[in-house]
Design a protein around this motif. Structure first.
Motif, PDB file in Angstrom:
ATOM      1  N   ASP A  39       9.358  22.630   2.451  1.00 59.09           N
ATOM      2  CA  ASP A  39       8.246  23.232   1.702  1.00 59.09           C
ATOM      3  C   ASP A  39       7.067  22.276   1.540  1.00 59.09           C
ATOM      4  O   ASP A  39       6.361  22.313   0.530  1.00 59.09           O
ATOM      5  N   ASN A  40       6.846  21.438   2.554  1.00 60.19           N
ATOM      6  CA  ASN A  40       5.740  20.474   2.515  1.00 60.19           C
ATOM      7  C   ASN A  40       5.776  19.594   1.263  1.00 60.19           C
ATOM      8  O   ASN A  40       4.722  19.250   0.707  1.00 60.19           O
ATOM      9  N   ALA A  41       6.969  19.237   0.855  1.00 57.01           N
ATOM     10  CA  ALA A  41       7.105  18.307  -0.271  1.00 57.01           C
ATOM     11  C   ALA A  41       6.423  16.987   0.090  1.00 57.01           C
ATOM     12  O   ALA A  41       6.484  16.543   1.248  1.00 57.01           O
ATOM     13  N   THR A  42       5.763  16.369  -0.869  1.00 57.74           N
ATOM     14  CA  THR A  42       5.094  15.097  -0.598  1.00 57.74           C
ATOM     15  C   THR A  42       5.666  13.998  -1.481  1.00 57.74           C
ATOM     16  O   THR A  42       6.100  14.240  -2.615  1.00 57.74           O
ATOM     17  N   PHE A  43       5.660  12.792  -0.922  1.00 56.12           N
ATOM     18  CA  PHE A  43       6.186  11.620  -1.619  1.00 56.12           C
ATOM     19  C   PHE A  43       5.252  10.454  -1.371  1.00 56.12           C
ATOM     20  O   PHE A  43       4.704  10.319  -0.269  1.00 56.12           O
ATOM     21  N   GLN A  44       5.099   9.620  -2.385  1.00 51.86           N
ATOM     22  CA  GLN A  44       4.343   8.377  -2.229  1.00 51.86           C
ATOM     23  C   GLN A  44       5.343   7.267  -1.949  1.00 51.86           C
ATOM     24  O   GLN A  44       6.289   7.077  -2.736  1.00 51.86           O
ATOM     25  N   VAL A  45       5.156   6.560  -0.836  1.00 57.53           N
ATOM     26  CA  VAL A  45       6.116   5.521  -0.460  1.00 57.53           C
ATOM     27  C   VAL A  45       5.391   4.217  -0.143  1.00 57.53           C
ATOM     28  O   VAL A  45       4.235   4.213   0.263  1.00 57.53           O
ATOM     29  N   MET A  59       0.848  -1.185   0.000  1.00 54.43           N
ATOM     30  CA  MET A  59       0.000   0.000   0.000  1.00 54.43           C
ATOM     31  C   MET A  59       0.890   1.245   0.000  1.00 54.43           C
ATOM     32  O   MET A  59       1.918   1.260   0.673  1.00 54.43           O
ATOM     33  N   MET A  60       0.491   2.234  -0.773  1.00 56.64           N
ATOM     34  CA  MET A  60       1.270   3.462  -0.814  1.00 56.64           C
ATOM     35  C   MET A  60       0.765   4.448   0.250  1.00 56.64           C
ATOM     36  O   MET A  60      -0.436   4.524   0.517  1.00 56.64           O
ATOM     37  N   ARG A  61       1.713   5.127   0.865  1.00 54.43           N
ATOM     38  CA  ARG A  61       1.373   6.150   1.862  1.00 54.43           C
ATOM     39  C   ARG A  61       1.982   7.474   1.398  1.00 54.43           C
ATOM     40  O   ARG A  61       3.021   7.479   0.735  1.00 54.43           O
ATOM     41  N   THR A  62       1.351   8.550   1.816  1.00 52.79           N
ATOM     42  CA  THR A  62       1.883   9.873   1.489  1.00 52.79           C
ATOM     43  C   THR A  62       2.722  10.385   2.655  1.00 52.79           C
ATOM     44  O   THR A  62       2.258  10.408   3.798  1.00 52.79           O
ATOM     45  N   VAL A  63       3.960  10.757   2.345  1.00 50.29           N
ATOM     46  CA  VAL A  63       4.842  11.366   3.339  1.00 50.29           C
ATOM     47  C   VAL A  63       4.991  12.840   2.982  1.00 50.29           C
ATOM     48  O   VAL A  63       5.387  13.172   1.859  1.00 50.29           O
ATOM     49  N   THR A  64       4.662  13.704   3.932  1.00 49.87           N
ATOM     50  CA  THR A  64       4.850  15.152   3.751  1.00 49.87           C
ATOM     51  C   THR A  64       6.037  15.578   4.603  1.00 49.87           C
ATOM     52  O   THR A  64       6.137  15.196   5.769  1.00 49.87           O
ATOM     53  N   ILE A  65       6.943  16.335   4.018  1.00 43.27           N
ATOM     54  CA  ILE A  65       8.104  16.821   4.772  1.00 43.27           C
ATOM     55  C   ILE A  65       7.898  18.311   5.032  1.00 43.27           C
ATOM     56  O   ILE A  65       8.038  19.156   4.141  1.00 43.27           O
ATOM     57  N   ALA A  66       7.523  18.583   6.285  1.00 45.41           N
ATOM     58  CA  ALA A  66       7.083  19.933   6.644  1.00 45.41           C
ATOM     59  C   ALA A  66       8.186  20.965   6.431  1.00 45.41           C
ATOM     60  O   ALA A  66       7.904  22.077   5.973  1.00 45.41           O
ATOM     61  N   ASN A  67       9.425  20.604   6.750  1.00 46.42           N
ATOM     62  CA  ASN A  67      10.494  21.593   6.630  1.00 46.42           C
ATOM     63  C   ASN A  67      11.246  21.498   5.306  1.00 46.42           C
ATOM     64  O   ASN A  67      12.396  21.923   5.199  1.00 46.42           O
ATOM     65  N   MET A 110       2.578   3.710   8.942  1.00 45.76           N
ATOM     66  CA  MET A 110       1.317   2.997   9.162  1.00 45.76           C
ATOM     67  C   MET A 110       0.132   3.792   8.638  1.00 45.76           C
ATOM     68  O   MET A 110      -0.992   3.306   8.617  1.00 45.76           O
ATOM     69  N   SER A 111       0.367   5.049   8.304  1.00 44.17           N
ATOM     70  CA  SER A 111      -0.679   5.936   7.797  1.00 44.17           C
ATOM     71  C   SER A 111       0.042   6.976   6.947  1.00 44.17           C
ATOM     72  O   SER A 111       1.267   6.929   6.824  1.00 44.17           O
ATOM     73  N   ASP A 112      -0.708   7.896   6.370  1.00 43.21           N
ATOM     74  CA  ASP A 112      -0.041   9.063   5.799  1.00 43.21           C
ATOM     75  C   ASP A 112       0.622   9.807   6.958  1.00 43.21           C
ATOM     76  O   ASP A 112       0.049   9.882   8.054  1.00 43.21           O
ATOM     77  N   ILE A 113       1.805  10.333   6.726  1.00 48.31           N
ATOM     78  CA  ILE A 113       2.547  10.946   7.836  1.00 48.31           C
ATOM     79  C   ILE A 113       3.139  12.291   7.420  1.00 48.31           C
ATOM     80  O   ILE A 113       3.299  12.569   6.228  1.00 48.31           O
ATOM     81  N   THR A 114       3.458  13.088   8.433  1.00 45.08           N
ATOM     82  CA  THR A 114       4.211  14.328   8.231  1.00 45.08           C
ATOM     83  C   THR A 114       5.460  14.274   9.095  1.00 45.08           C
ATOM     84  O   THR A 114       5.388  13.906  10.273  1.00 45.08           O
TER      85      THR A 114
END
Ligand code: FES
Length: 120
Positions: free
Chosen positions: A11-17, A1-9, A81-85
């Motif tokens: 520029d809130n870049a997001t990645f599907q992992v 399953m793909m999850r979305t990772v947001t990197i807050a610092n 385990m979920s979408d994360i930041t």
């Protein structure tokens, strides 16, 4: 399953992992520059701060309970385990190490032979 990772610092870049892979590997494969050392959860170099969502990091041995309660996760073993930041890199390490002057140990955190007054 793909999850979305947001990197807050970042520029809130997001990645599907892939939720089965360690975050360190997934993010580095996406070109995110992350520090690491041992890659087995023992050295703390890859610590990042989780600000939303959940990870599984049962294999980590680097973090103590105080660091975990501040949200730190060990990216080389943590799986989402979920979408994360996350906040990543050294700027996320502000609460990773204790400043003994700003943040003194509580009595229950001291070793017993220090915490217990000795009879003089
Ligand atoms: S690289 Fe050592 S704990 Fe992750």
């Amino acid at each position: 399953m793909m999850r979305t990772v947001t990197i807050a610092n970042r520029d809130n870049a997001t990645f599907q992992v892939d939720h089965r892979k360690p975050l360190l590997d997934s993010l580095r494969a996406n070109g995110v520059d992350l520090p690491y050392g041992c890659k087995y959860g023992g050295c703390i170099t890859c610590a990042a701060k989780l600000t939303a969502g959940e990870v599984h990091q049962g294999a980590q041995v680097a973090l103590n309970n105080r660091q975990i309660s501040h949200g730190y996760v060990i990216l080389c073993v943590a799986r989402p385990m979920s979408d994360i930041t996350l906040e990543i890199g050294v700027e996320s390490h502000d609460k990773l190490y204790r400043n003994p002057f700003l943040d003194p140990l509580e009595p229950h955190e001291l070793k017993p032979d220090i915490a217990t007054p000795k009879d003089i």
